[in-house]
Design a protein around this motif. Structure first.
Motif, PDB file in Angstrom:
ATOM      1  N   THR A  63     100.165  54.836  43.828  1.00  0.00           N
ATOM      2  CA  THR A  63     100.146  55.836  44.894  1.00  0.00           C
ATOM      3  C   THR A  63      98.945  55.651  45.809  1.00  0.00           C
ATOM      4  N   VAL A  64      99.198  55.771  47.102  1.00  0.00           N
ATOM      5  CA  VAL A  64      98.133  55.791  48.113  1.00  0.00           C
ATOM      6  C   VAL A  64      98.142  57.168  48.764  1.00  0.00           C
ATOM      7  N   VAL A  65      97.004  57.850  48.754  1.00  0.00           N
ATOM      8  CA  VAL A  65      96.852  59.131  49.439  1.00  0.00           C
ATOM      9  C   VAL A  65      95.977  58.913  50.667  1.00  0.00           C
ATOM     10  N   VAL A  66      96.483  59.305  51.821  1.00  0.00           N
ATOM     11  CA  VAL A  66      95.719  59.183  53.074  1.00  0.00           C
ATOM     12  C   VAL A  66      95.400  60.599  53.563  1.00  0.00           C
ATOM     13  N   LEU A  67      94.135  60.961  53.494  1.00  0.00           N
ATOM     14  CA  LEU A  67      93.677  62.249  54.024  1.00  0.00           C
ATOM     15  C   LEU A  67      93.220  62.035  55.458  1.00  0.00           C
ATOM     16  N   ILE A  68      93.821  62.751  56.395  1.00  0.00           N
ATOM     17  CA  ILE A  68      93.454  62.653  57.807  1.00  0.00           C
ATOM     18  C   ILE A  68      92.830  63.986  58.201  1.00  0.00           C
ATOM     19  N   SER A  69      91.508  64.027  58.313  1.00  0.00           N
ATOM     20  CA  SER A  69      90.801  65.280  58.543  1.00  0.00           C
ATOM     21  C   SER A  69      89.388  65.004  59.026  1.00  0.00           C
ATOM     22  N   ASP A  70      88.838  65.962  59.790  1.00  0.00           N
ATOM     23  CA  ASP A  70      87.433  65.852  60.185  1.00  0.00           C
ATOM     24  C   ASP A  70      86.499  66.345  59.087  1.00  0.00           C
ATOM     25  N   LEU A  71      87.072  66.738  57.953  1.00  0.00           N
ATOM     26  CA  LEU A  71      86.336  67.091  56.723  1.00  0.00           C
ATOM     27  C   LEU A  71      85.543  68.385  56.826  1.00  0.00           C
ATOM     28  N   HIS A  72      85.798  69.196  57.848  1.00  0.00           N
ATOM     29  CA  HIS A  72      85.155  70.508  57.925  1.00  0.00           C
ATOM     30  C   HIS A  72      85.918  71.453  56.991  1.00  0.00           C
ATOM     31  N   GLU A  73      85.439  71.574  55.781  1.00  0.00           N
ATOM     32  CA  GLU A  73      86.146  72.312  54.735  1.00  0.00           C
ATOM     33  C   GLU A  73      85.840  73.800  54.790  1.00  0.00           C
ATOM     34  N   GLY A  74      86.905  74.601  54.809  1.00  0.00           N
ATOM     35  CA  GLY A  74      86.742  76.042  54.753  1.00  0.00           C
ATOM     36  C   GLY A  74      87.060  76.597  53.382  1.00  0.00           C
ATOM     37  N   GLY A  75      87.548  75.733  52.491  1.00  0.00           N
ATOM     38  CA  GLY A  75      87.875  76.150  51.143  1.00  0.00           C
ATOM     39  C   GLY A  75      86.719  75.876  50.191  1.00  0.00           C
ATOM     40  N   ILE A  76      87.050  75.413  48.987  1.00  0.00           N
ATOM     41  CA  ILE A  76      86.032  75.150  47.964  1.00  0.00           C
ATOM     42  C   ILE A  76      85.444  73.771  48.232  1.00  0.00           C
ATOM     43  N   ARG A  77      84.232  73.743  48.750  1.00  0.00           N
ATOM     44  CA  ARG A  77      83.650  72.490  49.222  1.00  0.00           C
ATOM     45  C   ARG A  77      83.484  71.482  48.092  1.00  0.00           C
ATOM     46  N   ASP A  78      82.853  71.876  46.992  1.00  0.00           N
ATOM     47  CA  ASP A  78      82.660  70.947  45.880  1.00  0.00           C
ATOM     48  C   ASP A  78      83.995  70.594  45.225  1.00  0.00           C
ATOM     49  N   GLY A  79      84.949  71.531  45.260  1.00  0.00           N
ATOM     50  CA  GLY A  79      86.258  71.283  44.661  1.00  0.00           C
ATOM     51  C   GLY A  79      86.975  70.134  45.329  1.00  0.00           C
ATOM     52  N   MET A  80      86.843  70.013  46.655  1.00  0.00           N
ATOM     53  CA  MET A  80      87.492  68.922  47.375  1.00  0.00           C
ATOM     54  C   MET A  80      86.997  67.575  46.855  1.00  0.00           C
ATOM     55  N   ILE A  81      85.694  67.422  46.707  1.00  0.00           N
ATOM     56  CA  ILE A  81      85.124  66.152  46.254  1.00  0.00           C
ATOM     57  C   ILE A  81      85.529  65.874  44.806  1.00  0.00           C
ATOM     58  N   ARG A  82      85.492  66.902  43.964  1.00  0.00           N
ATOM     59  CA  ARG A  82      85.886  66.703  42.563  1.00  0.00           C
ATOM     60  C   ARG A  82      87.355  66.271  42.462  1.00  0.00           C
ATOM     61  N   ARG A  83      88.188  66.819  43.337  1.00  0.00           N
ATOM     62  CA  ARG A  83      89.607  66.477  43.283  1.00  0.00           C
ATOM     63  C   ARG A  83      89.826  65.019  43.707  1.00  0.00           C
ATOM     64  N   VAL A  84      89.110  64.584  44.723  1.00  0.00           N
ATOM     65  CA  VAL A  84      89.215  63.178  45.124  1.00  0.00           C
ATOM     66  C   VAL A  84      88.734  62.271  43.994  1.00  0.00           C
ATOM     67  N   ALA A  85      87.627  62.644  43.357  1.00  0.00           N
ATOM     68  CA  ALA A  85      87.105  61.847  42.241  1.00  0.00           C
ATOM     69  C   ALA A  85      88.131  61.752  41.107  1.00  0.00           C
ATOM     70  N   ALA A  86      88.818  62.861  40.828  1.00  0.00           N
ATOM     71  CA  ALA A  86      89.819  62.858  39.763  1.00  0.00           C
ATOM     72  C   ALA A  86      90.994  61.961  40.108  1.00  0.00           C
ATOM     73  N   MET A  87      91.438  62.000  41.355  1.00  0.00           N
ATOM     74  CA  MET A  87      92.548  61.145  41.760  1.00  0.00           C
ATOM     75  C   MET A  87      92.174  59.678  41.656  1.00  0.00           C
TER      76      MET A  87
ATOM     77  N   ALA B 231      92.122  58.417  38.180  1.00  0.00           N
ATOM     78  CA  ALA B 231      93.463  58.224  37.634  1.00  0.00           C
ATOM     79  C   ALA B 231      94.138  56.971  38.169  1.00  0.00           C
ATOM     80  N   GLY B 232      93.532  56.327  39.172  1.00  0.00           N
ATOM     81  CA  GLY B 232      94.100  55.100  39.721  1.00  0.00           C
ATOM     82  C   GLY B 232      94.677  55.215  41.109  1.00  0.00           C
ATOM     83  N   VAL B 233      94.600  56.416  41.721  1.00  0.00           N
ATOM     84  CA  VAL B 233      95.099  56.594  43.078  1.00  0.00           C
ATOM     85  C   VAL B 233      94.208  55.849  44.070  1.00  0.00           C
ATOM     86  N   GLU B 234      94.823  55.175  45.027  1.00  0.00           N
ATOM     87  CA  GLU B 234      94.071  54.574  46.131  1.00  0.00           C
ATOM     88  C   GLU B 234      93.917  55.640  47.206  1.00  0.00           C
TER      89      GLU B 234
END
Length: 387
Positions: A299-323, A326-329
């Protein structure tokens, strides 16, 4: 060109830039076509005595009349090249509040369609009367058609080539040998006396590799600043979805998450299903995408965003690290447009880079190469930063 002629041309150019009145100091009076061009510029950027860059002093010369504005749009298409027309249209919409006039069919029929106009129409489509809606869809379809014509073949070739190379093996079983490629790879070993090729290197496809279908997830920020990226992402999503070798999912988000995968048969439908504007919750969107991944290594995940996070800031980074663990590109694009990187969150970009997912702006023309590299799990073709 004589010195006198060159001097007159310089005065003419300065006069057209400065806009006339006593302040320009040229003493040159436009006539004929130049007078018409000057009138079109003055209607948008200010009348005599108002500098072109002086927004506070400008006069709203287009008024509130759709027929008047439509005539002006026709004039600028007569006097200026398409690229200049698109800039002037954008300025007219932003500076003089012409968005409301775009709800009238005669205005839409006069405009020069481009990605920015599509973004404006998408932001207005819920307020459109029925008489305008079909005209707006026709305008959007023209732009989408141009983009598909420009990008589809290149994307198809790049992605298919990447899948082809990633599936290829140099130690195939006999039933999996690709004889055409094997012969081409060994032509230098042709023995004329035996009229045969000695296959020192076999090329083929592994059975497992052929049966695995790659998955691509486009996760697109639909906040207002990302509007051109949404347009391009929907076009690319439709192109990728037409390829049977990959399974493509398109997800757009602000503070809510909308899965547009079912609309990818028609990118115009996907665009009108998007809702430009609003806040941004990247973590929530990535959580949704993560929940839909069944084979992380494919799986390849492409996030297209200016990264201005209004949600859980640290959660976004942790989720990318988890993906990634697991082997996600994972690919992070600050923009998918021809205009370079927008204002973006530098701290989040640095955090993603530390995880091995550098964030960079990508033009539509470069995107096929980025996808090919991601599918092959090789270094991404990151463009140098603009100076």
């Amino acid at each position: 060109m004589t010195d006198t002629t060159a001097g007159a041309e310089r005065l003419r150019r300065w006069r057209m830039v400065l806009g006339g009145g006593e302040a320009d100091g040229t003493g040159w009076v436009p006539g004929g076509r130049d007078a018409a061009m000057d009138g079109a510029l003055a209607a948008l950027y200010g009348g005599p005595g108002a500098g072109r860059g002086d927004r506070a002093e400008r006069s709203a010369g287009l008024g509130g009349s759709a027929p008047h504005a439509a005539r002006w749009l026709g004039d600028i298409r007569t006097y200026f090249p398409t690229t200049v027309v698109q800039v002037m249209q954008r300025d007219a919409i932003e500076r003089l509040g012409l968005s409301a006039l775009l709800l009238e069919p005669e205005m839409l029929e006069a405009v020069e369609p481009d990605v920015h106009l599509v973004a404006t129409l998408l932001s207005l489509h819920k307020a459109m009367p029925d008489t305008t809606r079909e005209t707006a869809r026709a305008v959007v379809r023209r732009v989408v058609g141009r983009l598909e014509e420009r990008l589809a073949a290149r994307t198809d070739a790049a992605v298919r080539g990447a899948l082809d190379r990633s599936a290829r093996t140099s130690r195939p079983r006999h039933a999996d040998i690709d004889w055409n490629r094997t012969i081409r790879a060994n032509l230098k070993n042709y023995l004329p006396e035996h009229r045969t090729v000695v296959p020192e290197r076999l090329v083929g496809y592994g059975r497992a590799a052929r049966s695995v279908r790659k998955e691509i997830v486009l996760c697109v920020d639909q906040s207002g600043s990302m509007a051109p990226s949404v347009v391009h992402a929907c076009v690319f999503g439709a192109v990728l979805a037409s390829m049977r070798a990959v399974a493509t999912r398109l997800v757009v988000f602000d503070t809510a998450v909308v899965d547009l995968t079912e609309q990818l048969d028609d990118p115009v439908d996907a665009l009108f299903a998007a809702q430009l504007g609003g806040g941004t919750d990247i973590n929530r969107a990535l959580a949704y995408c993560q929940s839909r991944i069944t084979r992380p290594a494919d799986t390849v995940v492409v996030l297209i965003s200016d990264l201005h996070e209004g949600g859980i800031r640290d959660g976004m980074i942790r989720r990318v690290a988890a993906m990634k663990a697991a082997g996600v590109e994972f690919v992070a694009l600050l923009a998918l447009s021809d205009e370079g990187a927008p204002a973006y969150d530098h701290a989040h970009a640095a955090a993603l880079a530390a995880l091995g997912a550098p964030a960079f702006a990508c033009t539509p023309d470069l995107f096929p190469e980025v996808m090919a590299a991601a599918l092959e799990k090789r270094p991404l073709p990151i463009p140098p930063p603009s100076t």
